[in-house]
Scaffold this motif. Sequence first.
Motif, mmCIF file in Angstrom:
data_model
loop_
_atom_site.group_PDB
_atom_site.id
_atom_site.type_symbol
_atom_site.label_atom_id
_atom_site.label_comp_id
_atom_site.label_asym_id
_atom_site.label_seq_id
_atom_site.Cartn_x
_atom_site.Cartn_y
_atom_site.Cartn_z
ATOM 1 N N ARG A 1 -5.727 1.955 -4.919
ATOM 2 C CA ARG A 1 -6.286 1.108 -3.683
ATOM 3 C C ARG A 1 -5.902 1.947 -2.576
ATOM 4 N NH1 ARG A 1 -10.279 -0.001 -5.242
ATOM 5 N NH2 ARG A 1 -10.535 -0.901 -2.652
ATOM 6 N N ILE A 2 -4.482 2.404 -2.389
ATOM 7 C CA ILE A 2 -4.269 3.366 -1.542
ATOM 8 C C ILE A 2 -5.272 4.472 -1.059
ATOM 9 C CG2 ILE A 2 -2.400 5.081 -0.791
ATOM 10 C CD1 ILE A 2 -0.425 3.279 -2.077
ATOM 11 N N PHE A 3 -5.754 5.147 -1.994
ATOM 12 C CA PHE A 3 -6.736 6.242 -1.852
ATOM 13 C C PHE A 3 -7.954 5.795 -1.573
ATOM 14 C CE2 PHE A 3 -3.429 8.989 -3.661
ATOM 15 C CZ PHE A 3 -3.656 10.153 -2.704
ATOM 16 N N ALA A 4 -8.329 4.558 -1.987
ATOM 17 C CA ALA A 4 -9.818 3.854 -1.662
ATOM 18 C C ALA A 4 -9.667 3.719 -0.168
ATOM 19 C CB ALA A 4 -9.802 2.700 -2.364
ATOM 20 N N SER A 5 -8.829 3.196 0.491
ATOM 21 C CA SER A 5 -8.435 3.218 2.111
ATOM 22 C C SER A 5 -8.961 4.430 2.524
ATOM 23 C CB SER A 5 -7.157 2.792 2.391
ATOM 24 O OG SER A 5 -7.136 1.239 1.991
ATOM 25 N N HIS A 6 -8.093 5.747 2.113
ATOM 26 C CA HIS A 6 -8.158 7.109 2.623
ATOM 27 C C HIS A 6 -9.584 7.505 2.548
ATOM 28 C CE1 HIS A 6 -3.918 6.985 2.612
ATOM 29 N NE2 HIS A 6 -3.924 7.487 1.585
ATOM 30 N N LEU A 7 -10.313 7.256 1.549
ATOM 31 C CA LEU A 7 -11.678 7.697 1.328
ATOM 32 C C LEU A 7 -12.630 7.088 2.389
ATOM 33 C CD1 LEU A 7 -11.805 7.374 -2.615
ATOM 34 C CD2 LEU A 7 -12.200 9.511 -1.058
ATOM 35 N N GLN A 8 -12.217 5.778 2.654
ATOM 36 C CA GLN A 8 -13.136 4.891 3.476
ATOM 37 C C GLN A 8 -12.732 4.971 4.980
ATOM 38 O OE1 GLN A 8 -14.017 0.601 1.814
ATOM 39 N NE2 GLN A 8 -12.224 1.357 0.857
ATOM 40 N N GLY A 9 -11.892 5.936 5.329
ATOM 41 C CA GLY A 9 -11.250 6.295 6.788
ATOM 42 C C GLY A 9 -10.596 4.945 7.190
ATOM 43 N N LEU A 10 -10.123 3.931 6.141
ATOM 44 C CA LEU A 10 -9.379 3.071 6.834
ATOM 45 C C LEU A 10 -7.866 3.070 6.759
ATOM 46 C CD1 LEU A 10 -11.318 0.481 4.874
ATOM 47 C CD2 LEU A 10 -11.876 1.041 7.440
ATOM 48 N N PRO A 11 -7.230 2.428 7.955
ATOM 49 C CA PRO A 11 -5.746 2.481 7.666
ATOM 50 C C PRO A 11 -5.176 1.986 6.520
ATOM 51 C CG PRO A 11 -6.462 0.956 9.467
ATOM 52 C CD PRO A 11 -7.619 1.707 8.867
ATOM 53 N N GLN A 12 -4.328 2.433 6.010
ATOM 54 C CA GLN A 12 -3.918 1.913 4.653
ATOM 55 C C GLN A 12 -2.610 1.045 5.080
ATOM 56 O OE1 GLN A 12 -1.887 0.666 1.906
ATOM 57 N NE2 GLN A 12 -0.729 2.217 2.548
ATOM 58 N N THR A 13 -2.654 -0.425 5.146
ATOM 59 C CA THR A 13 -1.487 -1.049 5.450
ATOM 60 C C THR A 13 -0.996 -2.301 4.443
ATOM 61 O OG1 THR A 13 -3.023 -2.805 6.222
ATOM 62 C CG2 THR A 13 -2.255 -0.909 7.955
ATOM 63 N N ALA A 14 -1.866 -1.976 3.216
ATOM 64 C CA ALA A 14 -1.575 -3.003 2.160
ATOM 65 C C ALA A 14 -0.461 -2.723 1.327
ATOM 66 C CB ALA A 14 -2.710 -3.159 1.334
ATOM 67 N N TYR A 15 -0.142 -1.539 1.379
ATOM 68 C CA TYR A 15 1.238 -1.028 0.528
ATOM 69 C C TYR A 15 2.070 -0.101 1.260
ATOM 70 C CZ TYR A 15 -2.285 -2.630 -2.799
ATOM 71 O OH TYR A 15 -2.937 -3.563 -3.729
ATOM 72 N N ALA A 16 3.241 -0.559 1.134
ATOM 73 C CA ALA A 16 4.498 0.356 1.643
ATOM 74 C C ALA A 16 5.040 1.381 0.713
ATOM 75 C CB ALA A 16 5.642 -0.679 2.032
ATOM 76 N N ALA A 17 4.530 1.234 -0.471
ATOM 77 C CA ALA A 17 5.096 2.109 -1.663
ATOM 78 C C ALA A 17 3.864 2.196 -2.561
ATOM 79 C CB ALA A 17 6.210 1.484 -2.266
ATOM 80 N N THR A 18 4.194 2.965 -3.558
ATOM 81 C CA THR A 18 3.176 3.182 -4.704
ATOM 82 C C THR A 18 3.278 2.301 -6.075
ATOM 83 O OG1 THR A 18 4.473 4.959 -5.557
ATOM 84 C CG2 THR A 18 3.009 5.633 -4.173
ATOM 85 N N ASN A 19 3.772 1.169 -5.617
ATOM 86 C CA ASN A 19 4.269 0.014 -6.591
ATOM 87 C C ASN A 19 4.646 -0.961 -5.689
ATOM 88 O OD1 ASN A 19 3.812 -1.521 -8.979
ATOM 89 N ND2 ASN A 19 4.987 0.030 -10.123
ATOM 90 N N THR A 20 4.274 -2.217 -6.414
ATOM 91 C CA THR A 20 4.694 -3.346 -5.465
ATOM 92 C C THR A 20 6.002 -4.134 -6.117
ATOM 93 O OG1 THR A 20 3.531 -4.882 -7.371
ATOM 94 C CG2 THR A 20 2.264 -4.438 -5.319
ATOM 95 N N GLU A 21 6.707 -4.688 -5.265
ATOM 96 C CA GLU A 21 7.948 -5.258 -5.705
ATOM 97 C C GLU A 21 7.899 -6.270 -6.736
ATOM 98 O OE1 GLU A 21 10.816 -6.407 -2.656
ATOM 99 O OE2 GLU A 21 10.232 -5.083 -1.068
ATOM 100 N N GLU A 22 6.997 -7.217 -6.758
ATOM 101 C CA GLU A 22 6.700 -8.171 -7.605
ATOM 102 C C GLU A 22 6.006 -7.458 -8.814
ATOM 103 O OE1 GLU A 22 8.347 -10.971 -7.910
ATOM 104 O OE2 GLU A 22 9.217 -10.274 -6.173
ATOM 105 N N THR A 23 6.071 -7.801 -10.151
ATOM 106 C CA THR A 23 5.045 -7.299 -11.184
ATOM 107 C C THR A 23 4.019 -8.445 -11.344
ATOM 108 O OG1 THR A 23 6.964 -6.422 -12.200
ATOM 109 C CG2 THR A 23 5.142 -7.032 -13.473
ATOM 110 N N PRO A 24 2.732 -8.293 -11.120
ATOM 111 C CA PRO A 24 1.870 -9.270 -11.307
ATOM 112 C C PRO A 24 1.522 -9.607 -12.792
ATOM 113 C CG PRO A 24 0.883 -7.106 -10.900
ATOM 114 C CD PRO A 24 2.424 -6.862 -10.909
#
Length: 169
Positions: free
Chosen positions: A52-75
């Motif tokens: 998802r981080i790289f999908a933002s990069h590919l679309q030229g969008l600012p990546q604001t959804a994730y502060a790290a490469t994993n989430t604190e909570e486990t889904p």
Amino acid sequence: MTAPTALAQLFQYKRWANEELLALGEASQAALPADDYRLFVRILNHTYVVDRIFASHLQGLPQTAYAATNTEETPPLPSLREAVRASDDWYLQYASGLAETQLAEPLKFRFTDGDTGTMTRGEILNHIVVHGTYHRGAAGRILAVHSVPLPRDSLTTFLHRLQPERRWS
């Protein structure tokens, strides 16, 4: 086969391999100790977050959804499975719509640690495929340690299931 066609095929494979492993993980939850099951999910969640981080990069969008490469909570794995499927569908559609010239286009972006980077669209897409393959292998080892038979999720298996006529005698 053109580069865009080959990439689209790899993303079709990625979607199939993810589905195979996520379904097996869901079906095998009872066979794993809680800590190993959590690690299995966290590894696959990491690949989803990076996708998802790289999908933002590919679309030229600012990546604001994730502060790290994993989430604190486990889904929960069923939720992750749905999210991965939607992400894989997005990548397949995206990769299928690119021209050769677009694959060579360099993109500048910022990593979650604040460092900067530049990669071509093609390099980013290759990274996504290879990164996911690496981590599916790590997640699969968790299953194997607990005697869960692993799916045959190699590219060769995928291609021959997709086109059985490739088998000859």
